[in-house]
Design a protein around this motif. Sequence first.
Motif, PDB file in Angstrom:
ATOM      1  N   SER A  75       0.801  -1.225   0.000  1.00  0.00           N
ATOM      2  CA  SER A  75       0.000   0.000   0.000  1.00  0.00           C
ATOM      3  C   SER A  75       0.830   1.270   0.000  1.00  0.00           C
ATOM      4  O   SER A  75       0.366   2.324  -0.446  1.00  0.00           O
ATOM      5  N   LYS A  76       2.083   1.210   0.507  1.00  0.00           N
ATOM      6  CA  LYS A  76       2.931   2.400   0.575  1.00  0.00           C
ATOM      7  C   LYS A  76       4.313   2.075   0.013  1.00  0.00           C
ATOM      8  O   LYS A  76       5.323   2.156   0.712  1.00  0.00           O
ATOM      9  N   PRO A  77       4.359   1.675  -1.256  1.00  0.00           N
ATOM     10  CA  PRO A  77       5.637   1.225  -1.817  1.00  0.00           C
ATOM     11  C   PRO A  77       6.612   2.372  -2.023  1.00  0.00           C
ATOM     12  O   PRO A  77       6.232   3.512  -2.220  1.00  0.00           O
ATOM     13  N   GLY A  78       7.905   2.012  -1.976  1.00  0.00           N
ATOM     14  CA  GLY A  78       8.945   2.973  -2.285  1.00  0.00           C
ATOM     15  C   GLY A  78       9.491   2.688  -3.672  1.00  0.00           C
ATOM     16  O   GLY A  78       8.740   2.620  -4.639  1.00  0.00           O
ATOM     17  N   PHE A  79      10.800   2.456  -3.770  1.00  0.00           N
ATOM     18  CA  PHE A  79      11.398   2.155  -5.066  1.00  0.00           C
ATOM     19  C   PHE A  79      10.963   0.788  -5.579  1.00  0.00           C
ATOM     20  O   PHE A  79      10.842   0.568  -6.770  1.00  0.00           O
ATOM     21  N   ILE A  80      10.762  -0.143  -4.671  1.00  0.00           N
ATOM     22  CA  ILE A  80      10.464  -1.523  -5.054  1.00  0.00           C
ATOM     23  C   ILE A  80       9.204  -1.970  -4.327  1.00  0.00           C
ATOM     24  O   ILE A  80       9.129  -1.917  -3.102  1.00  0.00           O
ATOM     25  N   GLN A  81       8.211  -2.414  -5.083  1.00  0.00           N
ATOM     26  CA  GLN A  81       6.932  -2.819  -4.496  1.00  0.00           C
ATOM     27  C   GLN A  81       6.818  -4.333  -4.458  1.00  0.00           C
ATOM     28  O   GLN A  81       7.205  -5.026  -5.402  1.00  0.00           O
ATOM     29  N   LEU A  82       6.299  -4.835  -3.343  1.00  0.00           N
ATOM     30  CA  LEU A  82       5.955  -6.255  -3.232  1.00  0.00           C
ATOM     31  C   LEU A  82       4.458  -6.368  -3.466  1.00  0.00           C
ATOM     32  O   LEU A  82       3.666  -5.940  -2.633  1.00  0.00           O
ATOM     33  N   ASP A  83       4.068  -6.914  -4.602  1.00  0.00           N
ATOM     34  CA  ASP A  83       2.639  -6.951  -4.917  1.00  0.00           C
ATOM     35  C   ASP A  83       1.928  -8.019  -4.102  1.00  0.00           C
ATOM     36  O   ASP A  83       2.550  -8.910  -3.517  1.00  0.00           O
ATOM     37  N   ALA A  84       0.609  -7.905  -4.071  1.00  0.00           N
ATOM     38  CA  ALA A  84      -0.202  -8.777  -3.222  1.00  0.00           C
ATOM     39  C   ALA A  84      -0.073 -10.245  -3.612  1.00  0.00           C
ATOM     40  O   ALA A  84      -0.147 -11.129  -2.754  1.00  0.00           O
ATOM     41  N   GLU A  85       0.119 -10.546  -4.894  1.00  0.00           N
ATOM     42  CA  GLU A  85       0.218 -11.933  -5.325  1.00  0.00           C
ATOM     43  C   GLU A  85       1.489 -12.592  -4.807  1.00  0.00           C
ATOM     44  O   GLU A  85       1.484 -13.735  -4.392  1.00  0.00           O
ATOM     45  N   ARG A  86       2.610 -11.866  -4.843  1.00  0.00           N
ATOM     46  CA  ARG A  86       3.866 -12.424  -4.326  1.00  0.00           C
ATOM     47  C   ARG A  86       3.772 -12.632  -2.823  1.00  0.00           C
ATOM     48  O   ARG A  86       4.286 -13.615  -2.276  1.00  0.00           O
ATOM     49  N   LEU A  87       3.123 -11.709  -2.136  1.00  0.00           N
ATOM     50  CA  LEU A  87       2.921 -11.860  -0.699  1.00  0.00           C
ATOM     51  C   LEU A  87       2.067 -13.090  -0.415  1.00  0.00           C
ATOM     52  O   LEU A  87       2.368 -13.889   0.475  1.00  0.00           O
ATOM     53  N   HIS A  88       0.996 -13.247  -1.162  1.00  0.00           N
ATOM     54  CA  HIS A  88       0.096 -14.390  -0.999  1.00  0.00           C
ATOM     55  C   HIS A  88       0.857 -15.698  -1.204  1.00  0.00           C
ATOM     56  O   HIS A  88       0.703 -16.652  -0.437  1.00  0.00           O
TER      57      HIS A  88
END
Length: 391
Positions: free
Chosen positions: A198-211
């Motif tokens: 929800s508050k990404p910086g330079f690199i975002q971890l998307d919800a699918e990778r987290l799941h």
Amino acid sequence: MSQEQQTALLLLGVGGGGCRLAASVLASYGSGLRALGVDTDALSNRTAAAGGMTCLLLGGSRLAGHGTGGDAIQGRLAAQDDMQNILPHLQGVRTVVITACLGAGTGGGATPEIVKALHDMGLATICFVTRPFAFEGEARRKAAERVLPMIEENADSLVVVALDDLFSDAGGGLLTDAVQAAEGLLASGITLLWRLVSKPGFIQLDAERLHAMVLRGGNARFGFGSAEGAERASQVVAALRSCRLLRSGDAVSKANALLLGILAGRDLRLAEIGDIMGLVREACKSDCHVEMGTVLDPQYDGRIELVVLSFESWTAAVPVEPRKDTPPTQEPPVAEAFPIQPGSRKGRAKGSKLSFGTTGRGKFQNVEPTLFNGQDLDVPTFIRRGIALER
């Protein structure tokens, strides 16, 4: 975070302690986090509800809102009584983050029942549970130890936090200050799951990778580090490796996978990210799978915080190729009150402890086969179709 991502991730506090931790997470994150608390104590529910969290009473007809009196069996029965009241709050949810304090009562009794119900619905679960303080006595410690295997059996990821270690890392001082600091540290680890998407910086971890990380997580540990100043990149990794919750770095060096969040302000430099990741990878096994993301938030201006989930029994997904010699079969659709979402437990069941032998018939080896449309129904479906189960 999109509306779909918000509703796909639910925070669930179980019991008085679990609801208090969930309320701390909610206060730490702010608006936009979907949270639910369940307890057998009506007073505890009202306290949690005052913090803006939706709360449900378990076992109202059995316990009349007076709690379990520390009886885990009553907690389990209360969850069985009112599990159906939780179901409407799970619409659209793919991953449930559970907080509970083990030792007795609702947390120890209801949590295994709730985790099993979520497992049966095909929802991914990551559980943050606490072990009692040493001064709480041997009985509470043993009660927590008995419950852990029940939770582990059905949870996708399980993070066990020893309160003695948590409060040690939180520092000394007055009891109220220590409690607030400890709950804040644990909240930072749990809110990481939301902040990374929800508050990404330079690199975002998307919800699918987290799941995907949660689905294969297994047993895990949580830890953190913080540093300020010119050498903060190297110092924050050193602080992370000295964290007692991570067994002073031992959990990092032995992990099969790491979920790492770099939390910083607007002064974060790309070179610092490179330095941090280089030092973290040096501390890990060469084949350790690392997922990372950055969170940029003005509240971290001047400092860097690392929050890590260290997965000790994580296993990589093994692609399954369909067998060319077996034609696809059509099965009649099954009506479900809560459809299993893509990527859920259909096709990702944990390895069975049963042994079916080389023929796949197991104990039905010497029994007349049950045939239907040319298939031996005594042979488990995953063997008949050549599906490899994750271990």
